[in-house]
Design a protein around this motif. Structure first.
Motif, PDB file in Angstrom:
ATOM      1  N   UNK A 156      -3.019   3.719  -2.148  1.00  0.00           N
ATOM      2  CA  UNK A 156      -3.160   2.980  -3.400  1.00  0.00           C
ATOM      3  C   UNK A 156      -2.450   1.632  -3.298  1.00  0.00           C
ATOM      4  N   UNK A 157      -3.133   0.586  -3.733  1.00  0.00           N
ATOM      5  CA  UNK A 157      -2.555  -0.764  -3.757  1.00  0.00           C
ATOM      6  C   UNK A 157      -1.682  -0.891  -4.997  1.00  0.00           C
ATOM      7  N   UNK A 190       3.394  -3.237 -11.345  1.00  0.00           N
ATOM      8  CA  UNK A 190       2.448  -2.477 -12.159  1.00  0.00           C
ATOM      9  C   UNK A 190       2.406  -1.058 -11.615  1.00  0.00           C
ATOM     10  N   UNK A 191       2.821  -0.094 -12.424  1.00  0.00           N
ATOM     11  CA  UNK A 191       2.687   1.286 -11.996  1.00  0.00           C
ATOM     12  C   UNK A 191       1.212   1.603 -11.781  1.00  0.00           C
ATOM     13  N   UNK A 247       0.864  -1.176   0.000  1.00  0.00           N
ATOM     14  CA  UNK A 247       0.000   0.000   0.000  1.00  0.00           C
ATOM     15  C   UNK A 247       0.904   1.231   0.000  1.00  0.00           C
ATOM     16  N   UNK A 248       0.734   2.075  -1.005  1.00  0.00           N
ATOM     17  CA  UNK A 248       1.520   3.290  -1.116  1.00  0.00           C
ATOM     18  C   UNK A 248       1.030   4.328  -0.099  1.00  0.00           C
ATOM     19  N   UNK A 249       1.770   5.396   0.019  1.00  0.00           N
ATOM     20  CA  UNK A 249       1.493   6.427   1.022  1.00  0.00           C
ATOM     21  C   UNK A 249       0.064   6.972   0.966  1.00  0.00           C
ATOM     22  N   UNK A 277      -2.614  -2.875 -10.325  1.00  0.00           N
ATOM     23  CA  UNK A 277      -2.452  -1.822  -9.320  1.00  0.00           C
ATOM     24  C   UNK A 277      -3.627  -0.854  -9.355  1.00  0.00           C
ATOM     25  N   UNK A 278      -3.858  -0.201  -8.234  1.00  0.00           N
ATOM     26  CA  UNK A 278      -4.927   0.783  -8.132  1.00  0.00           C
ATOM     27  C   UNK A 278      -4.552   2.088  -8.814  1.00  0.00           C
TER      28      UNK A 278
END
Length: 115
Positions: free
Chosen positions: A10-11, A55-56, A5-7, A62-63
């Motif tokens: 977003x997954x 996946x960017x 999970x990004x900051x 990715x979300x």
């Protein structure tokens, strides 16, 4: 398939193969982690590295939390580097190379050197 999970929540989905120092592959704008050339590169590099092929945001599995900002993509890359242990080599293709350079210029822990 793994995910972080990004900051911004977003997954981000990635595959991981190999053993050794971390190497993160950053695909171009029209690619994703299952693109045959990236899979082949990941497999070849896995003899020497632990390869993170992701996946960017907005691509593949990715979300895509809005609004888009390149800073979010840099945060995604930082999250992957953190997952890899805090430092990683980064290989980028096309806009992925620009993203890696921007991340490095903003202080992201990218290892330099040759493979």
């Amino acid at each position: 398939m793994y995910s972080i999970i990004s900051r911004d929540g977003t997954r981000i989905v990635y595959d991981k193969v190999g053993q050794g120092p971390a190497l993160i592959l950053v695909a171009g704008a029209f690619s994703y982690r299952k693109f045959p050339g990236l899979v082949q590169l990941a497999n070849q590099m896995s003899e020497h590295f632990t390869v993170y092929n992701y996946d960017r945001r907005g691509r593949g599995d990715s979300g895509d939390t809005q609004p888009y900002d390149i800073g979010r993509e840099i945060e995604d890359l930082q999250a992957l580097i953190d997952e890899a242990g805090g430092s990683a080599c980064v290989w980028g293709l096309s806009s992925g190379a620009v993203l890696a350079l921007k991340a490095a210029s903003r202080g992201v822990s990218i290892t330099t050197g040759s493979a």
